[in-house]
Design a protein around this motif. Structure first.
Motif, PDB file in Angstrom:
ATOM      1  N   GLU A   2     -22.540 -76.940 -23.350  1.00  0.00           N
ATOM      2  CA  GLU A   2     -21.762 -78.158 -23.562  1.00  0.00           C
ATOM      3  C   GLU A   2     -21.492 -78.376 -25.051  1.00  0.00           C
ATOM      4  N   THR A   3     -20.321 -78.963 -25.321  1.00  0.00           N
ATOM      5  CA  THR A   3     -19.944 -79.323 -26.693  1.00  0.00           C
ATOM      6  C   THR A   3     -19.813 -80.836 -26.767  1.00  0.00           C
TER       7      THR A   3
ATOM      8  N   VAL B 126     -16.732 -84.159 -35.875  1.00  0.00           N
ATOM      9  CA  VAL B 126     -17.944 -83.339 -35.857  1.00  0.00           C
ATOM     10  C   VAL B 126     -18.330 -83.088 -34.403  1.00  0.00           C
ATOM     11  N   VAL B 127     -18.412 -81.802 -34.046  1.00  0.00           N
ATOM     12  CA  VAL B 127     -18.852 -81.424 -32.703  1.00  0.00           C
ATOM     13  C   VAL B 127     -20.205 -80.731 -32.814  1.00  0.00           C
ATOM     14  N   ALA B 128     -21.012 -80.905 -31.771  1.00  0.00           N
ATOM     15  CA  ALA B 128     -22.378 -80.367 -31.817  1.00  0.00           C
ATOM     16  C   ALA B 128     -22.732 -79.704 -30.500  1.00  0.00           C
ATOM     17  N   GLY B 129     -23.744 -78.844 -30.545  1.00  0.00           N
ATOM     18  CA  GLY B 129     -24.271 -78.179 -29.365  1.00  0.00           C
ATOM     19  C   GLY B 129     -25.789 -78.184 -29.399  1.00  0.00           C
ATOM     20  N   ALA B 130     -26.387 -77.564 -28.404  1.00  0.00           N
ATOM     21  CA  ALA B 130     -27.845 -77.514 -28.325  1.00  0.00           C
ATOM     22  C   ALA B 130     -28.267 -76.153 -27.787  1.00  0.00           C
ATOM     23  N   PRO B 131     -29.436 -75.699 -28.159  1.00  0.00           N
ATOM     24  CA  PRO B 131     -29.920 -74.394 -27.655  1.00  0.00           C
ATOM     25  C   PRO B 131     -29.993 -74.382 -26.136  1.00  0.00           C
TER      26      PRO B 131
ATOM     27  N   ALA C 210     -30.765 -68.143 -29.419  1.00  0.00           N
ATOM     28  CA  ALA C 210     -29.743 -68.043 -30.469  1.00  0.00           C
ATOM     29  C   ALA C 210     -28.635 -69.057 -30.216  1.00  0.00           C
ATOM     30  N   PHE C 211     -28.189 -69.701 -31.269  1.00  0.00           N
ATOM     31  CA  PHE C 211     -27.123 -70.704 -31.137  1.00  0.00           C
ATOM     32  C   PHE C 211     -25.752 -70.033 -31.239  1.00  0.00           C
ATOM     33  N   ASP C 212     -24.872 -70.392 -30.299  1.00  0.00           N
ATOM     34  CA  ASP C 212     -23.525 -69.811 -30.259  1.00  0.00           C
ATOM     35  C   ASP C 212     -22.612 -70.594 -31.208  1.00  0.00           C
ATOM     36  N   GLY C 213     -22.648 -70.265 -32.527  1.00  0.00           N
ATOM     37  CA  GLY C 213     -21.834 -70.989 -33.507  1.00  0.00           C
ATOM     38  C   GLY C 213     -20.358 -70.750 -33.345  1.00  0.00           C
ATOM     39  N   ASP C 214     -19.965 -69.570 -32.884  1.00  0.00           N
ATOM     40  CA  ASP C 214     -18.547 -69.273 -32.701  1.00  0.00           C
ATOM     41  C   ASP C 214     -17.908 -70.225 -31.689  1.00  0.00           C
ATOM     42  N   ARG C 215     -18.674 -70.643 -30.703  1.00  0.00           N
ATOM     43  CA  ARG C 215     -18.130 -71.555 -29.691  1.00  0.00           C
ATOM     44  C   ARG C 215     -17.763 -72.900 -30.309  1.00  0.00           C
TER      45      ARG C 215
END
Length: 263
Positions: A70-71, A61-66, A4-9
């Motif tokens: 890290e952001t 634009v900030v991104a993450g990964a499963p 699950a991707f932590d979108g809140d972060r």
């Protein structure tokens, strides 16, 4: 297995986005909003205080990964905000000019129909020619200046009332903090120079260099530098603190080796 991707972060990564702008040499304003962009990215919008870019916004634009905490900053771009590409409503210059805008070299003309001014008699230079030596032309000229001869326009009653109200409600009016703390009013002060004309009963100019020197003050304004204020009594502050005898430590006398306590 699907992580699950932590979108809140990413939505909360405002400081990360702001730091990226600062490190890029920008000065972002307040944070406006955070908007999800797809499944693994969030766009953060900041006010952009840039000359020539009214209403534009910084977008980071900030991104993450499963499986990663890290952001990553993916993109920094300057985008137009709502209405920023449209010209603002036209406001005539005489409605845009405010008190304090006039600077050296500027020209600010009063309109021909300015309600603050009325037409006046014009001094042609023929009014005060005397054949005798008993009348001083300078005395007559002073009177002429006070009544307004020689000026094409004078204050209208409306202009005078607006001025009086502005001065009354301003920094040197009776409702200011300084006036509220004063024991005496300006009208009784030796430094008070009353104005001429219809405003004389209500206003004057302060001649005290340590107070409102050169400013128009209301007759019922006041300050602590009134000419009748009494000087403080006493000799002033001491150069040294008083010596406290009560702080002395009393040590009893003891006999010396010879047995004489006074030697």
């Amino acid at each position: 297995m699907t992580l699950a991707f932590d979108g809140d972060r990413l939505l909360a990564a405002v400081d990360v986005a702001r730091t990226a702008l600062v490190e890029d040499g920008q000065s972002p304003g307040r944070h406006l909003e955070s908007t999800p962009e797809g499944e693994w990215a969030v766009a953060h919008y900041f006010e952009a205080d840039l000359s020539g870019y009214r209403g534009w916004q910084w977008c980071v634009v900030v991104a993450g990964a499963p499986g990663s905490d890290e952001t990553t900053v993916s993109e920094i771009v300057l985008l137009p905000g709502e209405g920023s590409l449209l010209a603002p409503d036209w406001v005539p210059w005489n409605e845009r000019v405010a008190a304090g805008d006039l600077s050296p070299g500027d020209v600010l003309a009063a309109e021909p129909g300015d309600h603050r001014l009325v037409p006046n008699q014009i001094d042609t230079g023929d009014e005060f020619r005397f054949d005798d030596d008993r009348t001083d032309p300078d005395d007559i000229g002073q009177i002429a200046g006070e009544v307004g001869l020689g000026r094409r326009r004078l204050l209208s009653p409306e202009g005078r009332d607006e001025t009086a109200q502005r001065w009354h409600d301003g920094q040197y009016g009776p409702h200011s903090d300084m006036a509220a703390a004063a024991a005496f009013n300006c009208v009784t002060c030796g430094f008070y120079l009353p104005l001429a004309g219809a405003l004389r009963p209500a206003f004057g100019v302060c001649a005290n260099e340590y107070s409102a020197d050169g400013h128009v003050v209301a007759a019922d304004y006041g300050c602590g530098a009134h000419s009748d204020v009494a000087a403080p009594r006493g000799e002033g502050s001491p150069a040294y603190d008083a010596f406290d005898d009560g702080a002395l430590e009393i040590v009893p006398a003891t006999a010396n080796a010879g047995g004489d306590p006074t030697s």
